[in-house]
Design a protein around this motif. Structure first.
Motif, PDB file in Angstrom:
ATOM      1  N   GLU A 549       0.837  -1.209   0.000  1.00 28.93           N
ATOM      2  CA  GLU A 549       0.000   0.000   0.000  1.00 28.93           C
ATOM      3  C   GLU A 549       0.867   1.252   0.000  1.00 28.93           C
ATOM      4  OE1 GLU A 549      -2.709  -0.082   3.220  1.00 28.93           O
ATOM      5  OE2 GLU A 549      -4.132  -1.431   2.228  1.00 28.93           O
ATOM      6  N   ASN A 550       1.918   1.256   0.830  1.00 31.84           N
ATOM      7  CA  ASN A 550       2.822   2.413   0.847  1.00 31.84           C
ATOM      8  C   ASN A 550       3.496   2.590  -0.511  1.00 31.84           C
ATOM      9  OD1 ASN A 550       2.207   2.916   3.512  1.00 31.84           O
ATOM     10  ND2 ASN A 550       3.988   1.839   4.323  1.00 31.84           N
ATOM     11  N   ALA A 551       3.883   1.475  -1.123  1.00 32.47           N
ATOM     12  CA  ALA A 551       4.533   1.559  -2.437  1.00 32.47           C
ATOM     13  C   ALA A 551       3.574   2.093  -3.488  1.00 32.47           C
ATOM     14  CB  ALA A 551       5.069   0.185  -2.836  1.00 32.47           C
ATOM     15  N   MET A 552       2.323   1.612  -3.468  1.00 28.95           N
ATOM     16  CA  MET A 552       1.322   2.087  -4.423  1.00 28.95           C
ATOM     17  C   MET A 552       1.092   3.585  -4.281  1.00 28.95           C
ATOM     18  SD  MET A 552      -0.163   0.049  -6.626  1.00 28.95           S
ATOM     19  CE  MET A 552      -0.301  -1.700  -7.022  1.00 28.95           C
ATOM     20  N   GLU A 553       0.961   4.061  -3.053  1.00 26.40           N
ATOM     21  CA  GLU A 553       0.738   5.485  -2.828  1.00 26.40           C
ATOM     22  C   GLU A 553       1.919   6.312  -3.324  1.00 26.40           C
ATOM     23  OE1 GLU A 553      -0.007   5.960   1.289  1.00 26.40           O
ATOM     24  OE2 GLU A 553      -1.966   4.966   1.254  1.00 26.40           O
ATOM     25  N   ALA A 554       3.131   5.764  -3.204  1.00 21.87           N
ATOM     26  CA  ALA A 554       4.320   6.523  -3.610  1.00 21.87           C
ATOM     27  C   ALA A 554       4.453   6.616  -5.125  1.00 21.87           C
ATOM     28  CB  ALA A 554       5.572   5.887  -3.000  1.00 21.87           C
ATOM     29  N   VAL A 555       4.100   5.530  -5.853  1.00 17.28           N
ATOM     30  CA  VAL A 555       4.366   5.524  -7.301  1.00 17.28           C
ATOM     31  C   VAL A 555       3.204   6.110  -8.109  1.00 17.28           C
ATOM     32  CG1 VAL A 555       5.883   3.533  -7.075  1.00 17.28           C
ATOM     33  CG2 VAL A 555       3.465   3.174  -7.594  1.00 17.28           C
TER      34      VAL A 555
END
Length: 648
Positions: A549-555
């Motif tokens: 989820e953190n990765a999705m929000e960042a990219v």
């Protein structure tokens, strides 16, 4: 296991011995170096104290203990001088006898006059005299003049008023101190505590130091009480189940405050007997609450858990009638003193036995509670062995023991509260993981249904395809058969991607892969998960879900040509290693080793903190690294979970 048992037995022997030894050492040090009766200063003899310049320089503060002349009745200096042969006795302050001066056939109440003459250098200078609590009303005459008065000692208009104060005066050659006292309402009578005499600065320094220590202890007790009462009421308001007696401990601290702040109150607000009644009640209630708290902590059940607290409650109620007991005569006072002594002994026995019970039954893992009970036991014994003790700066043995008992109990309460908080937090994270797992399953379910529908349609169409193949084969039209097979391969549906054999992780990766595809994000994942795991599926799900989820929000905020997420899950060196790499824009911020959220300005990130807590729960680690470039960088998350297997 045998070595562990031996270690526990050795600790079970040495901890009580060390606790008792340290307590005895502390009380002996206080008795020797913080005791008004042990000061190496000149003392009056025959009602006269001789002081010269050298003595005053060596001893700027003296405690007037011996050699007071005691006369029956409420006398003035004029009456004393008119009858110099009046009968009197020489008394020792601290040896309580009441106004009957040892004759128990007489009432302890009445009036008495104490006289002391101090020969000082001829040059006039300022002196100070501390007047501790004098029970229960008095007049102080200095060289024949009335210097101060507390209450009204006259039998016809008697008014009790008790308080601590000090007076400063100027004198030369000789000081005659006449203290006319009366008591008709207290359990004590007259001058019970030795007053301090000396240079004003030295006396004030002593009083301020003593007052400051009392205030510090009182403030500590007040803060503990407010904090734990607030925590207890908060838990009640939230209706959270808890076996920790937080509210009881808050009341325990409040009663300890009422006990130790008595000298502070008596210094600031002189009053009647009710202040002493409050102090007496607070001490009895403190011991009652200590028994109740310890009962809860040790999980004690049965008659003992009811009988002893019931006795304590009865004593607390009786302590509220101290004024009536004080006016009941010597027999009533002696009876009440015996009841209090027995109550203290019963409390000491109960606290010690329940501490041992908690340790032996495993209900309490710490020796802290036993140490607090043993310090209290030692204080009772030392108080009997060393009766001639009154602290100069610190506190009585019972106050030391009460402070240690409160702090030791507070340590256990804090440990229990923290343990339950960690358990509730873990449960909340588990529930959150299960909720997210259900949401992922709900999102994944339509895909499964769609694939099942496609499979059913494919099985239905397969019959027609087989019939066509058989027909072309029977006609030996091989060119048409090749063309048919080529067309059939073009319309075949692609097979779904299988990331790993772990159903939950595979479902999670498939779900995020679908999200990545819809968001034009390059998603690559390698997962090799063993069949046996040393941790729960919800926790593994929570770790991977939070990281993705953190990765999705960042990219999502990056240009399409720079969006990618790379996931790796593998077993190595007895641990399951999870890595997630992704680009980001802006800057990564942290505070005290905690990553700050990109959504909540200045607040710690919830997902990264949750991953770290879950990893630590299993003895693992969660580390976050980033390669800062402009205008962003690459973020690396690495989680290591111990997962030892027999083939490693």
């Amino acid at each position: 296991m045998k070595q562990i048992g031996q270690h526990q037995r050795r600790r079970g022997i040495w901890v009580p011995i060390v606790a008792i030894a340290l307590s005895v050492f502390l009380f002996l040090v206080c008795y020797e170096y913080d005791n008004k009766y042990n000061t190496d200063t000149p003392q009056p003899k025959g009602g006269i104290l001789l002081l010269d310049e050298k003595t005053l320089e060596q001893h700027p503060v003296l405690f007037l203990v011996n050699g007071w002349e005691a006369y029956n009745g409420l006398l003035t200096p004029g009456q004393l001088h008119s009858d110099p042969l009046r009968s009197h006795k020489s008394i020792y302050i601290g040896e309580y006898t009441g106004f009957h001066f040892g004759d128990t056939n007489l009432s302890p109440h009445g009036s008495a006059t104490l006289v002391l003459n101090i020969a000082i250098p001829s040059s006039r200078r300022s002196y100070a005299l501390e007047l501790p609590e004098i029970y229960s009303a008095y007049r102080l005459y200095m060289n024949g003049e009335l210097l101060c008065e507390m209450g009204d000692p006259s039998p016809d208009s008697y008014t009790a008023r008790i308080g601590n104060r000090s007076v400063m005066f100027t004198a030369g050659d000789n000081i005659e101190i006449v203290l006319a006292m009366s008591d008709y309402s207290h359990v004590y009578s007259g001058l019970v505590y030795p007053p301090a005499f000396g240079e004003p600065e030295a006396v004030d320094r002593l009083l301020y130091t003593r007052f400051g220590i009392r205030v510090a202890v009182s403030v500590t007790a007040l803060l503990l009480s407010v904090f734990y009462l607030a925590v207890g009421f908060y838990l009640r308001w939230r209706r959270e189940p808890s076996n920790t007696p937080t509210l009881l401990y808050g009341l325990l601290c409040l009663c300890f405050l009422g006990y130790v702040c008595y000298p502070v109150i008596k210094t600031l607000i002189p009053g009647g007997l009710w202040w002493y009644t409050l102090e007496n009640f607070c001490y009895c209630a403190m011991l009652l609450l200590a028994m109740l708290v310890q009962t809860r902590l040790c999980g004690l059940r049965g008659k003992l858990a009811v009988i002893f607290p019931a006795i304590g409650a009865a004593v607390c109620v009786c302590s509220l009638f101290t004024p009536a007991i004080a006016q009941g005569g010597q027999t009533a006072q002696d009876s009440w003193s015996a009841v209090i002594s027995v109550y203290f002994i019963l409390c000491a026995v109960y606290l010690t036995v329940t501490s041992l019970y908690g340790l032996l039954r495993g209900g309490v893992k710490s020796y802290v509670m036993l140490c607090g009970a043993l310090v209290f036991d030692t204080a009772l014994v030392m108080d009997r062995l060393l009766p001639d003790y009154e602290p100069i700066y610190t506190g009585w043995f019972s106050e030391w023991a009460g402070l240690v008992l409160v702090l030791c109990t507070g340590i256990l309460i804090a440990q229990d509260v923290l343990r339950q908080y960690r358990e509730r937090r873990a449960l909340a994270e588990n529930m959150d993981s299960m909720q997210r797992l259900m949401e992922t399953q709900q999102a994944y379910y339509p895909l499964v249904l769609d694939q099942a529908e496609q499979a059913r349609a494919a099985r239905h169409d397969l019959r027609h395809h087989l019939a066509a193949v058989r027909s072309l084969s029977a006609e030996k039209d091989f060119s048409a058969l090749d063309a048919y097979f080529e067309d059939l391969g073009m319309v075949a549906e692609p097979s779904p991607v299988i990331f790993c054999g772990h159903p939950i992780v595979n479902m999670l990766l498939s779900n995020f892969a679908a999200q990545a595809e819809s968001g034009n994000i390059r998603f690559t994942a390698y997962a090799d998960i063993p069949g046996t795991l040393a941790f729960s599926d919800p926790d593994l799900f929570a770790i991977i879900a939070n990281l993705l989820e953190n990765a999705m929000e960042a990219v999502r905020v990056l240009p399409e040509n720079g969006r990618f997420i790379e996931v790796g899950i593998r077993q190595a060196l007895g641990s399951l290693i999870i890595t997630v790499d992704n680009p980001y824009s802006g800057q990564v911020e942290e505070n005290n080793g905690k990553l700050l959220s990109g959504k909540r300005q200045g607040q710690p990130g919830v997902g990264t903190a949750s991953v770290r807590r879950i990893a630590q729960r299993y003895g693992g680690t969660a580390a976050y690294h980033w390669e800062q470039t402009e205008p962003g960088g690459i973020f690396h998350a690495v989680v290591i979970l111990p997962n030892k297997r027999e083939d490693d």
